[in-house]
Design an enzyme around this catalytic site. Structure first.
Site, PDB file in Angstrom:
ATOM      1  CG  ASP A  24      -4.038   1.762   7.484  1.00 45.89           C
ATOM      2  OD1 ASP A  24      -5.001   2.305   6.907  1.00 45.89           O
ATOM      3  OD2 ASP A  24      -3.221   1.030   6.903  1.00 45.89           O
ATOM      4  N   GLY A  26       0.842  -1.189   0.000  1.00 46.04           N
ATOM      5  CA  GLY A  26       0.000   0.000   0.000  1.00 46.04           C
ATOM      6  C   GLY A  26       0.875   1.235   0.000  1.00 46.04           C
ATOM      7  CE  LYS A  53       2.930  -1.300   6.258  1.00 45.99           C
ATOM      8  NZ  LYS A  53       1.579  -0.824   6.548  1.00 45.99           N
TER       9      LYS A  53
END
Length: 818
Positions: A208, A94, A115
């Site tokens: 998020d 993303g 991540k």
């Protein structure tokens, strides 16, 4: 320009060009080519890409890491190994970065989700913030939160997080594939709310929340939802400098379609836990409606500025009214059931003004549980028939006795209020009508006093309240046909609840009437003033100030020298904090107290206002003198109406307790309350205040068992009549925490902190600061206690204003000095 800013500029220009006509696009491209040839080439590559790619909501993210934009962002390939982890398949990506399935082989063998954040989040400021957040993330321990196992930075400075790998499905997809019904979908979200509340208590905001970060795993015990990706979480205690650093980084953090209005600010970023509440509301909206208020594709077409403006300002469609050919077929089965409760819950969670949102994830969860248990939800607009209908549905036993009391009350209060209004109108028309006005007023107050006693004798106050509110709604349902009597009924019942200090029920009576705005201006002025008190004593300061100013705007000028007017002026001064408002209020009080025409009842009201103003200004002795005189008048005139008598006596008892520590005087006032006006009035917010004072008094006297019993009895009454977030309720929890600590009950003290933290309106709520300081000191964290006590909200000015606050702060400072 940072890489993040470059990407935002590129995305905004792309959407601008895509929407333009061919001629306008060619002209704009020529202009960009002259100014920035490299940018022109990147835009041309995007515009010539296949349409299917451009419609993909992740297309721009992929472009950001592959091809032309990689020159600015990610020139190098991601490494094959990061720390002890070997990177495998890419799980997703993303705007913030990419997530890989990675394997750790030593010292344990396991799979993790790793991540890796993009370039642009590797500045000095970002790395410093990352280190602080990394420590905070490590303390998250909740069964519905995927643990952050490890974290660090690559050789080129990019932060990474290794998380527990969750092989699950996004919550919305799983719900659809399992064919969950309406209530099952709501239950599915409840543990998510609990998990986010846990993170908030630990000082972290997720920022998020979206279905792809809420994964459902099928286990032998049943489905379990896991919150993943706290990798962009933010600490709650960022200072001004840190907030400005976030702005300089150019971050627009989160996924647009799940962003809160605060996150979409193009100025200084200012978010708190209610930003996550908004995102939870969006996930719930998607679960129950089948689509979002605004899809990602719709938002990305707008460009950055227009997209952010839409997120901040566009109305949220009422869930029960959404009509779309693309809706999930399952959600169509219960569309009609969204009307009412769930409409209200969702719209409250998604309020653009965060002050109108649920104050915490636990408040949202509590309301959803109320819906599931067929109880009234707090988000429901104040529909009076609705509240009574819920009550009767839960309690199938006959409520005829309560209804009879309600009928007597509504008839009597309207008669009494009619006399009051006639008196006020007569006074407004001519000073020659003063005697008639005063006579009407006395008759009205005597009648209201009798009604209050009747209500206090009810065997079930809750049942009587619900029945009375239902009768009021029925009487005002067709107010257009008779606005004068409908407004009179609303004022009468609202005034009755004010006199009982039942501010939640008062709001339910006043708000529908005043929002519609029917009836005489003078009556509406009285109504707005009483609604202002309702808001103030349920912790809604901004709404209270607006209500008092509205009352002032509707009040005729010849009422300037009346006790009610001075009371309003004092409330405006207290709420606004403006020096000019204070001076106006002081002048009005001074003139009234010097008047020889002011009778005993009016003088008590003016002295109460004077007490509030002097206490707020830190003039402790003047405040005490005003309240002492008010109670002396009450003792000298035992036949005066009940309204306000117990409030003044309770105020004096608190001053005797915290300001003078005259325990005999406190007990004397408690005895007078229980044998006099308080005994016949019935339970109310003032009942809770009496119990709180008794609890603290017993603690001071070393009778801790009695102290705990009194404080625990006070709490449900405070929550019922003032609300869980009111300063009264939070203060009572704090007093219970202190009592638990004095008894050596550390775990119970920690449990008492939880409702304070859950319902506080911000991290600087005084009850929360005091409770945290007490607990830190008891746990040996002296530095934390000292830091908390240094907070400006507990400073010298606040100590002058609040006697109880001064007592607690001085006690804590003495403990630290010993």
């Amino acid at each position: 320009m940072t890489s993040s800013e470059h990407f935002q500029q590129l995305e905004a220009l792309f959407h601008e060009l895509e929407a333009a006509t061919p001629e306008a696009r060619a002209e704009r491209l020529a202009q960009i080519q002259a100014e920035n040839p490299a940018l022109h080439d990147e835009l041309l590559g995007l515009l010539e890409a296949p349409n299917t790619l451009l419609r993909d909501e992740q297309a721009l993210d992929r472009m950001a890491s592959e091809g032309g934009l990689a020159a600015a962002l990610d020139r190098q390939q991601d490494p094959e190994r990061i720390g002890p982890y070997c990177l495998g398949a890419k799980l997703g990506e993303g705007g913030m970065g990419r997530v890989y399935l990675a394997e750790q082989r030593e010292p344990v063998r396991r799979q993790v989700a790793l991540k890796l954040l993009r370039h642009g989040f590797d500045s000095d400021e970002a790395r410093a913030r990352f280190r602080a957040e990394r420590q905070a993330l490590a303390i998250l321990e909740h069964p519905n939160i995927a643990r952050v196992l490890d974290a660090g930075s690559t050789d080129d400075g990019r932060p990474w997080f290794a998380m527990e790998y969750i092989d699950g499905q996004p919550i919305t997809r799983w719900a659809t594939e399992q064919g969950l019904d309406l209530k099952a979908r709501i239950r599915l979200l409840l543990p998510v709310c609990d998990a986010i509340q846990h993170a908030h208590r630990k000082g972290l905001i997720h920022r998020d929340l979206k279905p792809s970060n809420l994964l459902v795993v099928d286990t032998p015990e049943g489905p379990q939802v896991k919150v993943i990706d706290f990798g962009i979480a933010r600490q709650l205690d960022l200072g001004e400098d840190e907030r400005s650093q976030v702005t300089r980084l150019g971050e627009l953090v989160g996924t647009p379609e799940y962003m809160s209005p605060e996150q979409a600010s193009l100025g200084e970023i200012d978010i708190d836990t209610r930003s996550d509440v908004y995102a939870l509301g969006l996930v719930l909206y998607e679960l129950l409606v089948g689509e979002l208020p605004h899809t990602g594709a719709e938002l990305r077409k707008l460009g950055i500025e227009a997209m952010c403006r839409t997120i901040r300002e566009a109305d949220t469609p009422r869930p029960s009214r959404v009509r779309s050919a693309t809706l999930d077929e399952g959600t169509l089965n219960w569309r009609s059931r969204l009307k009412g409760d769930l409409d209200s819950v969702l719209l409250k969670a998604l309020a653009k003004d965060r002050e109108r949102r649920y104050g915490s994830a636990s408040e949202l969860a509590d309301d959803l549980r109320r819906y599931l248990d067929d109880e009234p939800v707090l988000a429901q607009p104040p529909s009076l028939r609705y509240r009574a209908g819920k009550f009767i549905r839960r309690h199938r036993w006959p409520v005829s006795a309560a209804a009879l009391v309600a009928l007597a009350l509504i008839a009597g209060t309207i008669i009494a209020s009619h006399g009051l209004i006639q008196a006020r109108l007569a006074l407004a028309e001519s000073e020659a009508s003063l005697a008639e006005a005063e006579l009407y007023g006395k008759i009205t107050n005597a009648y209201a006093d009798a009604l209050q006693r009747l209500f206090g004798q009810s065997e079930d106050v809750q049942a009587t309240t619900e029945a009375l509110l239902a009768q009021l709604e029925e009487r005002t349902a067709d107010w257009q046909n008779d606005p004068e009597n409908a407004s009179l009924a609303s004022f009468a019942i609202g005034r009755h609840f004010i006199s009982r200090n039942d501010y939640q029920s008062a709001k339910a009576a006043f708000e529908p009437w005043l929002q519609e705005g029917y009836g005489e201006d003078l009556l509406k002025s009285f109504g707005w003033q009483l609604l202002g008190f309702s808001y103030r004593y349920t912790g809604e300061a901004e709404l209270a100030l607006q209500a008092f100013r509205q009352a002032a705007a509707l009040s005729p000028p010849n009422r300037a020298n009346r006790p009610g007017t001075s009371s309003r002026l004092v409330q405006i001064a207290l709420l606004s904090g403006e020096a000019e408002d204070y001076e106006i209020a002081r002048t009005a009080l001074r003139n009234l107290l010097a008047s020889e025409e002011l009778e005993a009842e009016g003088r008590i009201g003016v002295l109460n206002s004077s007490f509030q103003l002097e206490a707020d200004a830190g003039n402790a002795e003047a405040a005490y003198a005003a309240m002492r005189e008010a109670v002396d008048i009450i003792d000298a005139y035992p036949a005066l109406p009940l309204a306000g008598r117990d409030t003044n006596r309770i105020n004096l008892a608190r001053l005797e307790l915290f300001q003078r520590q005259d325990f005999d005087a406190v007990q004397s006032q408690l005895d007078a309350l229980r044998s006099g006006e308080h005994a016949v009035k019935g339970e109310s917010r003032e009942s809770a205040r009496v119990l709180e004072i008794e609890g603290v008094l017993r603690r001071f006297q070393g009778r801790s068992d009695e102290a705990v019993a009194a404080l625990e009895a006070a709490l449900p009454l405070y929550e019922r009549y003032a609300g869980a977030s009111s300063s009264d309720t939070l203060r009572a929890w704090m007093e219970l925490l202190v009592t638990r600590l004095e008894r050596g009950e550390m775990e119970l003290a920690r449990q008492a902190l939880e409702p304070i933290a859950s319902h506080a309106r911000g991290p600087e709520e005084r009850a929360l600061l005091l409770a945290s300081a007490y607990l830190a000191l008891a746990e040996g964290r002296r530095g934390d206690a000292e830091t908390t006590l240094a907070n400006e909200r507990l400073g010298e000015e606040a100590r002058r204003r609040f006697a109880y606050l001064r007592h607690h702060v001085e006690f804590l400072e003495q403990q630290l000095a010993d």
